[in-house]
Design a protein around this motif. Structure first.
Motif, PDB file in Angstrom:
ATOM      1  N   ARG A   1       2.944  12.539  -8.270  1.00 14.69           N
ATOM      2  CA  ARG A   1       2.537  13.473  -7.220  1.00 14.69           C
ATOM      3  C   ARG A   1       2.852  12.915  -5.838  1.00 14.69           C
ATOM      4  NH1 ARG A   1      -0.966  17.588  -7.864  1.00 14.69           N
ATOM      5  NH2 ARG A   1      -1.653  17.983  -9.983  1.00 14.69           N
ATOM      6  N   ILE A   2       2.638  11.606  -5.696  1.00 16.05           N
ATOM      7  CA  ILE A   2       2.926  10.969  -4.411  1.00 16.05           C
ATOM      8  C   ILE A   2       4.414  11.061  -4.116  1.00 16.05           C
ATOM      9  CG2 ILE A   2       2.993   8.729  -3.241  1.00 16.05           C
ATOM     10  CD1 ILE A   2       0.285   8.166  -4.538  1.00 16.05           C
TER      11      ILE A   2
ATOM     12  N   LEU B   1      -0.985   3.778  -3.719  1.00 16.18           N
ATOM     13  CA  LEU B   1      -0.971   3.895  -5.182  1.00 16.18           C
ATOM     14  C   LEU B   1      -2.303   3.532  -5.823  1.00 16.18           C
ATOM     15  CD1 LEU B   1       2.581   2.638  -6.147  1.00 16.18           C
ATOM     16  CD2 LEU B   1       1.782   4.912  -5.589  1.00 16.18           C
TER      17      LEU B   1
ATOM     18  N   PRO C   1      -6.871   7.783  -6.138  1.00  7.10           N
ATOM     19  CA  PRO C   1      -6.862   8.523  -7.410  1.00  7.10           C
ATOM     20  C   PRO C   1      -5.861   9.684  -7.428  1.00  7.10           C
ATOM     21  CG  PRO C   1      -8.807   9.082  -6.139  1.00  7.10           C
ATOM     22  CD  PRO C   1      -8.112   7.996  -5.390  1.00  7.10           C
ATOM     23  N   VAL C   2      -4.602   9.368  -7.259  1.00  9.65           N
ATOM     24  CA  VAL C   2      -3.550  10.375  -7.314  1.00  9.65           C
ATOM     25  C   VAL C   2      -2.453   9.794  -8.199  1.00  9.65           C
ATOM     26  CG1 VAL C   2      -1.889  11.722  -5.980  1.00  9.65           C
ATOM     27  CG2 VAL C   2      -4.061  11.081  -4.953  1.00  9.65           C
ATOM     28  N   ARG C   3      -1.914  10.610  -9.089  1.00  8.27           N
ATOM     29  CA  ARG C   3      -0.863  10.089  -9.964  1.00  8.27           C
ATOM     30  C   ARG C   3       0.392   9.806  -9.153  1.00  8.27           C
ATOM     31  NH1 ARG C   3      -1.648   9.787 -15.442  1.00  8.27           N
ATOM     32  NH2 ARG C   3      -3.555  10.815 -16.117  1.00  8.27           N
ATOM     33  N   ARG C   4       1.143   8.813  -9.624  1.00  7.27           N
ATOM     34  CA  ARG C   4       2.295   8.376  -8.836  1.00  7.27           C
ATOM     35  C   ARG C   4       3.328   9.463  -8.656  1.00  7.27           C
ATOM     36  NH1 ARG C   4       3.858   2.214 -10.447  1.00  7.27           N
ATOM     37  NH2 ARG C   4       1.839   1.267 -10.033  1.00  7.27           N
TER      38      ARG C   4
END
Lengths: 328, 322
Positions: free
Chosen positions: A152-153, A144, A147-150
């Protein structure tokens, strides 16, 4: 990051390297031969007693009809048997053997029986720790802070899960066919199966019944199993987001599923139980024309209920995952 | 002045956090600039880790702003976190993957990181011998290095290390210090947390001191320590005569060892009959001359660094840190 694909690739690699899927395949490789052997014994037994399958079926019908007269048999069972007898009669009248021992028939009955507990269990094995394992190991902090929005994960995890649910069902199917085929032969794809029995109370309405080749029946059955498995997967997914420990997440889902199969047996006196997801999971009963667990349920109703549960679970999962503070 | 403003990599402004009904952080503010090693010092439970988690969007602040390179961490994590590498608490990696697979995993989560870059960071942390082994076979030091490699993947402008020396042996700690200094010399901003003053002293340029969720002071490490340091330890022979001499001086106060908070590690090196005084250290050479003149042998004179607790006592004017 614009593409979700690398994330799905990550999740798939982790899933495979964790060897969860391997365990599932091993379980199947152990269980299927056992069932195949049992089925073979049953077939041998029948062949010794009756030269003709018509006699077997006739005997089955007579046995059940006799038991209907007995007071000791609960009303529930009587109703069920009454319906089954009418269906067997239909097969007999049309001179079609409903359980010819061949590879494909074995697959059909195995899939049908495993759709309520066995396949959901395997689905849970991959779904239950997909988020909670990241918490247990602490890797969620690494995940988390990239640099990826949550969302998307979480979406990448959901897509991977969808992939594996499909894979589990396909693997069960293929292994089942290959193993059972060794004993019963690989034929039976074109054998006709009747579907479309309408059940009104204890009467079976045969007006919509039509034969379909067994391969088509299997496709329909596979689709329904996939749907209910996805619902189980999504619910397990939600619980995996909500609770920290994988064990707790598996136990919660197991309890729900087992409660479902228990409720199915006694739900007739509690009609509102039909709104619970657990009693709606066995979609294949509608295809086979077995009586539904609670009166008034039908395929559309069950699909609706399951969809509502799944959508609610997805909403909760994404809402909680994107908002929550990671404290541990 | 403009240059200073431009080089601010991390800006923390009036950040507060409430969990349930309890305020954990009551307004924390500081800036970290490019090329400096910034220490974040506080005892366990002071809100250090909570603050660090807020810096990297693991916890959302109740109010206040956190900006990395001008991007708000909570509103624009995709832009802000691109410039941040971090290890929060322990370096957590996937045990069932190899070191290389772990790096590939995190490389896929950020732009412009290819195989060449992975090889680069592996070389930087000198893990190339074992990089294709499963992580579960790694020692703690190797995991730490893998964690740093992971944090460096995206060529960050800010590197956040939470208690980085935990579990490292003295050699590893020394290596880490040199390594961190190298990174800072290349222009990276480093944010290092610790509960040990000595560690911050040896590693950092500037420091923020936090206690009970409040920043007590922000400043140059040397200045803070200089201000707080007024203990001098004497070993004299004969001791009683030396004591008398020291006692006669007006601006020298002899203190009892039990009454002060001195670093346990330092106490271990002191003799039983050593005399601890509270005085301005500028007076030392003058006093030594007097001692020698009156026939007292001076074995050692040692200025003692204040402990974290002493700094706290001074800052909070006697309020204990518990």
């Amino acid at each position: 990051m614009n593409s979700i694909l690398p994330l799905v690739q990550n999740e798939t690699i982790k899933m495979i390297k964790k060897k969860r899927f391997l365990v599932i395949v091993l379980i199947l490789l152990v269980l299927i031969p056992i069932f195949t052997y049992a089925q073979m014994k049953v077939a041998q037994n029948n062949r010794e007693k009756f030269k003709d399958w018509r006699h077997t079926l006739q005997q089955q019908i007579t046995d059940n009809e006799n038991s209907l007269a007995s007071d000791r048999v609960p009303d529930e069972w009587k109703k069920y048997r009454k319906i089954m007898v009418q269906q067997w009669q239909y097969y007999l009248d049309h001179d079609v053997d409903p359980s010819t021992p061949n590879g494909v028939t074995f697959v059909r009955s195995f899939m049908e029986n495993s759709s309520s507990l066995f396949i959901p269990l395997m689905v849970m094995a991959v779904a239950s720790d997909i988020v909670s394992s990241e918490r247990t190991s602490g890797t969620i902090k690494m995940l988390l802070t990239r640099p990826v929005r949550r969302w998307r994960i979480l979406l990448s995890k959901l897509l991977t899960l969808t992939l594996f649910v499909g894979l589990i069902i396909l693997t069960t199917f293929v292994l089942c066919y290959l193993i059972a085929g060794l004993v019963f032969g690989y034929g039976g794809w074109d054998q006709p199966i009747f579907t479309g029995f309408q059940i009104n109370g204890v009467e079976v309405d045969n007006s919509a019944v039509h034969p379909v080749p067994q391969w088509l029946y299997l496709v329909m059955q596979g689709g329904l199993i996939w749907f209910s498995s996805m619902v189980v997967a999504i619910l397990a997914f939600m619980i995996s987001v909500l609770v920290r420990s994988t064990a707790a997440s598996i136990v919660t889902m197991m309890a729900a599923l087992i409660a479902g199969s228990l409720l199915t047996n006694m739900a007739s006196s509690w009609p509102s139980a039909k709104f619970l997801f657990m009693v709606n999971l066995q979609l294949t009963t509608y295809l086979a024309g077995s009586p539904p667990p609670i009166e008034g349920m039908n395929l559309i109703f069950s699909l609706m209920i399951l969809s509502i549960w799944a959508l609610a679970a997805l909403f909760v999962s994404f809402r909680v995952f994107t908002k929550q503070d990671i404290l541990n | 002045m403009r240059d200073r403003e431009d080089s601010i990599v991390l800006k923390v402004d009036q950040v507060k956090k409430r969990i349930g009904k309890k305020w954990i952080i009551h307004g924390v503010s500081f800036d970290v600039r490019a090329g400096e090693i910034f220490g974040f010092l506080g005892p366990n439970g002071s809100g250090k880790t909570t603050t660090i988690r807020m810096l990297v969007d693991l916890i959302k602040p109740t109010s206040g702003q956190i900006e990395v390179c001008g991007y708000n961490v909570n509103k624009d994590p995709e832009q802000a976190l691109q410039h941040v590498g971090c290890i929060v608490e322990n370096p957590e990696v996937y045990n069932y993957l190899t070191g290389w697979e772990n790096l590939e995993h995190f490389a896929r989560m950020q732009p412009h990181v290819d195989q060449t870059r992975i090889q680069e960071v592996v070389d930087i942390v000198r893990l190339d011998q074992r990089i294709h082994d499963k992580v579960k076979t790694y020692s703690l030091g190797m995991r730490q290095r893998l964690g740093i490699a992971q944090a460096l993947l995206g060529r960050p402008k800010l590197l956040i290390l939470d208690e980085p020396t935990n579990g490292l042996d003295p050699k590893g700690i020394k290596e880490l210090r040199t390594f961190i200094r190298e990174l800072a010399d290349q222009g990276m901003a480093l944010f290092v947390s610790s509960h040990l003053l000595t560690e911050i002293q040896l590693m950092c340029d500037r420091v923020a001191i936090i206690s009970h969720g409040r920043v007590l002071a922000v400043g140059d490490v040397e200045d803070l320590i200089e201000e707080g340091s007024n203990y001098v330890v004497w070993q004299l022979e004969p001791a009683h005569k030396g004591r008398e001499l020291l006692h006669a001086e007006k601006d020298v106060e002899i203190v009892n060892i039990a009454d002060i908070n001195i670093d346990e590690a330092m106490l271990a090196g002191i003799d039983q009959d050593a005399i601890i005084t509270q005085m301005n250290s500028d007076r030392t050479s003058d006093l030594i001359r007097k001692m020698v003149a009156s026939g007292v042998q001076v074995h050692t004179v040692q200025k003692m660094n204040p402990t974290l607790e002493q700094l706290f006592l001074r800052m909070t004017e006697g309020e204990s840190i518990e």
